[in-house]
Design an enzyme around this catalytic site. Sequence first.
Site, PDB file in Angstrom:
ATOM      1  N   LYS A 170      13.885  -1.807  -7.606  1.00  0.00           N
ATOM      2  CA  LYS A 170      14.429  -1.101  -6.445  1.00  0.00           C
ATOM      3  C   LYS A 170      14.749  -2.095  -5.318  1.00  0.00           C
ATOM      4  CE  LYS A 170      13.468   1.879  -2.755  1.00  0.00           C
ATOM      5  NZ  LYS A 170      12.718   1.038  -1.850  1.00  0.00           N
ATOM      6  N   HIS A 217       4.899   1.900  -7.806  1.00  0.00           N
ATOM      7  CA  HIS A 217       3.847   0.873  -7.865  1.00  0.00           C
ATOM      8  C   HIS A 217       2.968   1.074  -9.092  1.00  0.00           C
ATOM      9  CE1 HIS A 217       4.303   1.297  -3.311  1.00  0.00           C
ATOM     10  NE2 HIS A 217       4.614   0.020  -3.521  1.00  0.00           N
ATOM     11  N   LEU A 264       0.613   3.649  -2.118  1.00  0.00           N
ATOM     12  CA  LEU A 264       1.100   3.539  -3.499  1.00  0.00           C
ATOM     13  C   LEU A 264       1.724   4.845  -3.995  1.00  0.00           C
ATOM     14  CD1 LEU A 264      -1.747   1.453  -5.203  1.00  0.00           C
ATOM     15  CD2 LEU A 264       0.245   0.667  -3.916  1.00  0.00           C
ATOM     16  N   HIS A 265       2.820   4.676  -4.730  1.00  0.00           N
ATOM     17  CA  HIS A 265       3.480   5.821  -5.368  1.00  0.00           C
ATOM     18  C   HIS A 265       3.711   5.461  -6.830  1.00  0.00           C
ATOM     19  CE1 HIS A 265       6.992   3.296  -4.991  1.00  0.00           C
ATOM     20  NE2 HIS A 265       6.861   3.270  -3.668  1.00  0.00           N
ATOM     21  N   GLN A 295       7.449  -9.614   7.851  1.00  0.00           N
ATOM     22  CA  GLN A 295       8.702  -9.179   7.220  1.00  0.00           C
ATOM     23  C   GLN A 295       9.307  -7.964   7.904  1.00  0.00           C
ATOM     24  OE1 GLN A 295       6.557  -8.349   3.342  1.00  0.00           O
ATOM     25  NE2 GLN A 295       8.077  -6.720   3.211  1.00  0.00           N
ATOM     26  N   MET A 348      11.609   6.260  -5.555  1.00  0.00           N
ATOM     27  CA  MET A 348      10.302   6.344  -4.899  1.00  0.00           C
ATOM     28  C   MET A 348      10.187   5.209  -3.886  1.00  0.00           C
ATOM     29  SD  MET A 348       7.691   8.180  -6.964  1.00  0.00           S
ATOM     30  CE  MET A 348       8.120   9.531  -8.042  1.00  0.00           C
ATOM     31  N   GLY A 352       0.811  -1.211   0.000  1.00  0.00           N
ATOM     32  CA  GLY A 352       0.000   0.000   0.000  1.00  0.00           C
ATOM     33  C   GLY A 352       0.841   1.256   0.000  1.00  0.00           C
ATOM     34  N   SER A 384       7.628   4.151  -0.193  1.00  0.00           N
ATOM     35  CA  SER A 384       6.589   4.573   0.763  1.00  0.00           C
ATOM     36  C   SER A 384       7.238   5.210   1.987  1.00  0.00           C
ATOM     37  CB  SER A 384       5.758   3.371   1.179  1.00  0.00           C
ATOM     38  OG  SER A 384       5.319   2.695   0.030  1.00  0.00           O
ATOM     39  N   ARG A 385       8.476   4.817   2.270  1.00  0.00           N
ATOM     40  CA  ARG A 385       9.150   5.345   3.462  1.00  0.00           C
ATOM     41  C   ARG A 385       9.595   6.797   3.289  1.00  0.00           C
ATOM     42  NH1 ARG A 385      10.716  -0.119   3.896  1.00  0.00           N
ATOM     43  NH2 ARG A 385      10.099  -0.961   5.917  1.00  0.00           N
TER      44      ARG A 385
HETATM   45  O1  PAF Z   1       7.962  -4.946  -1.714  1.00  0.00           O
HETATM   46  C1  PAF Z   1       6.968  -4.991  -0.952  1.00  0.00           C
HETATM   47  O2  PAF Z   1       6.187  -4.056  -0.859  1.00  0.00           O
HETATM   48  C2  PAF Z   1       6.739  -6.224  -0.097  1.00  0.00           C
HETATM   49  O3  PAF Z   1       7.940  -6.782   0.308  1.00  0.00           O
HETATM   50  C3  PAF Z   1       5.857  -7.289  -0.778  1.00  0.00           C
HETATM   51  C4  PAF Z   1       6.516  -7.834  -2.030  1.00  0.00           C
HETATM   52  C5  PAF Z   1       4.513  -6.679  -1.133  1.00  0.00           C
HETATM   53  C6  PAF Z   1       5.617  -8.468   0.170  1.00  0.00           C
HETATM   54  O4  PAF Z   1       4.978  -8.057   1.340  1.00  0.00           O
END
Ligand code: PAF
Length: 269
Positions: free
Chosen positions: A148, A36, A32-33, A60, A183, A30, A185-186
């Site tokens: 990336k 994505h 999104l930028h 993760q 780009m 999510g 999300s962080r």
């Molecule tokens: O790259 C990501 O955003 C995440 O690692 C992924 C591939 C959606 C898995 O959670």
Amino acid sequence: MRIVDSAPALAEALERPRSGTAIGLVPTMGSLHDGHLSLIRMAAAECSNVVASVFVNPTQFGEAQDIDRYPRQLDRDADLAATAGADLIFAPTVDCMYPDGFETWVEVTDTGRGLEGDARPGHFRGVATVCLKLFNIVAPDIVYFGWKDAQQTAVIHRMIRDLDLALTLRLGATVREPDGLAMSSRNTQLSTEERERASLLPRALTAGVAAYTAGDDPSDAALAVLATDNGIEVDYVQQMTAHDHRLLCAAVRIGTTRLIDNVILEEPA
Ligand code: PAF
């Protein structure tokens, strides 16, 4: 845009369009930028059904703090994904992905070691496991990931080959801000001052490419650029090979935000 949040709802939503058409999956967490969205556009260009998954995968994240800070904005994401050509958002709950008693994990051993694998123990186990689950639930023909996260794409590629998954992996180029920052999300977690600092990361990697072309050590060159700002803490600057490309990869911390990036040093002959 239709948003579904469980595996049965997804199966029902995909039932009709499935026959004779390609399903593309763009897995995301999510927020999104344009990175994505460029993957969603790639998918829309070659698949008749595009699913974008939005799931902030708890397994993760090493640091609880990091997952708590991870931005969440599902309605905005759904609108953006629709504009880029997605047909459906799969936004499962944590219970759907990790039901009570969950105990099966995917570990990609060698490819998942070094760089991000060492810096974030358990990270790739969480990524591989959630991706395999998403692949099983959505049953895509083609999956789309960004360069990336180069080591992540290498891990996914290894898993697809090792576990005989009947799907194709496509990679999208890193999308950058005008000052070169990849780009992510962080990036939204950076203060104005930190955001300015962050542009040193792509500059350092570009210096690495120039050094490599001149026959010098690319990591030394990149590290020298990063050392000019003591507000940047270097996690690593290292070469790796992914998909037969030689890359220079880096991870840095600016304040409490961790950023990663990479550039291609050499393409396959
Ligand atoms: O790259 C990501 O955003 C995440 O690692 C992924 C591939 C959606 C898995 O959670």
